[in-house]
Design a protein around this motif. Structure first.
Motif, PDB file in Angstrom:
ATOM      1  N   ALA A 185      -5.677   4.752 -11.209  1.00  0.00           N
ATOM      2  CA  ALA A 185      -6.243   3.986 -10.148  1.00  0.00           C
ATOM      3  C   ALA A 185      -5.761   3.013  -9.176  1.00  0.00           C
ATOM      4  O   ALA A 185      -5.667   2.766  -7.715  1.00  0.00           O
ATOM      5  CB  ALA A 185      -6.373   2.387 -11.204  1.00  0.00           C
ATOM      6  N   ALA A 186      -4.162   3.190  -8.639  1.00  0.00           N
ATOM      7  CA  ALA A 186      -3.062   3.466  -7.746  1.00  0.00           C
ATOM      8  C   ALA A 186      -3.586   4.111  -6.771  1.00  0.00           C
ATOM      9  O   ALA A 186      -3.884   3.423  -5.571  1.00  0.00           O
ATOM     10  CB  ALA A 186      -1.924   3.609  -8.525  1.00  0.00           C
TER      11      ALA A 186
ATOM     12  N   TRP B   8       1.050  -1.388  -0.229  1.00  0.00           N
ATOM     13  CA  TRP B   8      -0.006   0.049  -0.349  1.00  0.00           C
ATOM     14  C   TRP B   8       0.889   1.048  -0.278  1.00  0.00           C
ATOM     15  O   TRP B   8       0.643   2.228  -0.987  1.00  0.00           O
ATOM     16  CB  TRP B   8      -0.635  -0.385   1.618  1.00  0.00           C
ATOM     17  N   VAL B   9       1.724   1.225   0.525  1.00  0.00           N
ATOM     18  CA  VAL B   9       2.817   2.278   0.931  1.00  0.00           C
ATOM     19  C   VAL B   9       3.502   2.831  -0.333  1.00  0.00           C
ATOM     20  O   VAL B   9       3.817   3.624  -1.189  1.00  0.00           O
ATOM     21  CB  VAL B   9       3.809   1.986   2.269  1.00  0.00           C
ATOM     22  N   MET B  10       3.698   1.885  -1.562  1.00  0.00           N
ATOM     23  CA  MET B  10       4.378   1.588  -2.908  1.00  0.00           C
ATOM     24  C   MET B  10       3.575   2.230  -3.576  1.00  0.00           C
ATOM     25  O   MET B  10       4.265   2.986  -4.460  1.00  0.00           O
ATOM     26  CB  MET B  10       5.191   0.634  -2.604  1.00  0.00           C
ATOM     27  N   LEU B  11       1.919   1.807  -2.849  1.00  0.00           N
ATOM     28  CA  LEU B  11       0.839   2.196  -4.374  1.00  0.00           C
ATOM     29  C   LEU B  11       1.068   3.023  -4.488  1.00  0.00           C
ATOM     30  O   LEU B  11       0.917   3.679  -5.069  1.00  0.00           O
ATOM     31  CB  LEU B  11      -0.309   1.251  -4.171  1.00  0.00           C
ATOM     32  N   MET B  12       0.467   3.619  -3.112  1.00  0.00           N
ATOM     33  CA  MET B  12       0.517   5.384  -3.074  1.00  0.00           C
ATOM     34  C   MET B  12       1.361   6.244  -3.870  1.00  0.00           C
ATOM     35  O   MET B  12       1.209   7.377  -3.943  1.00  0.00           O
ATOM     36  CB  MET B  12       0.317   5.676  -1.287  1.00  0.00           C
ATOM     37  N   VAL B  13       3.215   5.858  -3.164  1.00  0.00           N
ATOM     38  CA  VAL B  13       4.094   6.546  -3.257  1.00  0.00           C
ATOM     39  C   VAL B  13       4.223   6.344  -4.827  1.00  0.00           C
ATOM     40  O   VAL B  13       4.212   7.113  -5.775  1.00  0.00           O
ATOM     41  CB  VAL B  13       5.825   6.478  -2.527  1.00  0.00           C
ATOM     42  N   ALA B  14       4.437   5.243  -5.707  1.00  0.00           N
ATOM     43  CA  ALA B  14       4.280   5.162  -7.220  1.00  0.00           C
ATOM     44  C   ALA B  14       3.313   6.418  -7.647  1.00  0.00           C
ATOM     45  O   ALA B  14       3.589   6.796  -8.824  1.00  0.00           O
ATOM     46  CB  ALA B  14       4.221   4.116  -7.723  1.00  0.00           C
ATOM     47  N   GLY B  15       2.173   5.949  -7.111  1.00  0.00           N
ATOM     48  CA  GLY B  15       0.760   6.651  -8.024  1.00  0.00           C
ATOM     49  C   GLY B  15       1.100   8.195  -7.842  1.00  0.00           C
ATOM     50  O   GLY B  15       0.480   9.241  -8.912  1.00  0.00           O
ATOM     51  N   ALA B  16       1.229   8.655  -6.710  1.00  0.00           N
ATOM     52  CA  ALA B  16       1.775  10.321  -6.463  1.00  0.00           C
ATOM     53  C   ALA B  16       2.613  10.584  -7.206  1.00  0.00           C
ATOM     54  O   ALA B  16       2.693  12.055  -8.024  1.00  0.00           O
ATOM     55  CB  ALA B  16       2.317  10.238  -5.447  1.00  0.00           C
ATOM     56  N   TRP B  17       3.886   9.808  -7.533  1.00  0.00           N
ATOM     57  CA  TRP B  17       4.538  10.313  -8.527  1.00  0.00           C
ATOM     58  C   TRP B  17       4.881  10.452  -9.966  1.00  0.00           C
ATOM     59  O   TRP B  17       5.525  10.925 -10.767  1.00  0.00           O
ATOM     60  CB  TRP B  17       6.247   9.532  -8.228  1.00  0.00           C
ATOM     61  N   LEU B  18       3.669   9.501 -10.332  1.00  0.00           N
ATOM     62  CA  LEU B  18       3.730   9.117 -12.017  1.00  0.00           C
ATOM     63  C   LEU B  18       1.831  10.012 -12.061  1.00  0.00           C
ATOM     64  O   LEU B  18       2.332   9.726 -13.535  1.00  0.00           O
ATOM     65  CB  LEU B  18       3.413   7.164 -11.980  1.00  0.00           C
ATOM     66  N   ASN B  19       1.216   9.526 -11.703  1.00  0.00           N
ATOM     67  CA  ASN B  19      -0.090  10.572 -11.633  1.00  0.00           C
ATOM     68  C   ASN B  19       0.126  12.079 -12.961  1.00  0.00           C
ATOM     69  O   ASN B  19      -0.524  12.317 -13.459  1.00  0.00           O
ATOM     70  CB  ASN B  19      -1.285  10.524 -10.552  1.00  0.00           C
TER      71      ASN B  19
END
Length: 150
Positions: free
Chosen positions: A135-136, A90-101
């Motif tokens: 989606a993430a 979940w932590v990685m999902l949030m971080v990746a989503g925020a940086w890639l969005n």
């Protein structure tokens, strides 16, 4: 194998919050530096860079990275205030989503409309990346609010 276990194990609230805050702070710092870069073509001595660096196309990405960095800080606050243990995925999902969005906005610099899932393969790939990051974030916030509300 240990990387997989790290993604499955629960982060204590303080560790999850620390990761989210550091990633959010890095996004705000990156966006702040990007703001300086956007100012260069507007300077009298930077006019030659206007064609190379379309500063207006970077504006939405600049603001999005700031907003998503602050969003990570808010997620960290929810984790801490509700004492929610967060799985590593979940932590990685949030971080990746925020940086890639914000990347679909940045792709506009290269003439790629990453908001439309059509066209050449590079446009479809960019749009898919944007869709997956959105989606993430939705999945991440849904999980957090459900887990914190228990």
């Amino acid at each position: 194998m240990s990387e997989v276990m790290t993604l499955l194990q629960a982060f204590p609230p303080a560790e999850a919050a620390r990761t989210l805050v550091l990633a959010g702070g890095a996004a705000v710092l990156f966006s702040s530096v990007l703001g300086f870069v956007m100012l260069v073509p507007l300077q009298p001595w930077g006019k030659a860079l206007r064609a190379w660096l379309p500063h207006k196309a970077l504006g939405p990405a600049h603001l999005d990275w700031i907003m998503l960095g602050l969003m990570l800080g808010l997620a960290a606050a929810v984790v801490l205030l509700t004492e929610t243990s967060a799985p590593g995925w979940w932590v990685m999902l949030m971080v990746a989503g925020a940086w890639l969005n914000p990347l679909p906005y940045a792709f506009r610099i290269f003439g790629v409309n990453a908001f439309v899932l059509a066209g050449p393969i590079h446009q479809k790939a960019a749009a898919t990346l944007g869709l997956m990051s959105s989606a993430a974030l939705v999945a991440g916030w849904t999980w957090l609010l459900l887990a914190a509300g228990r």
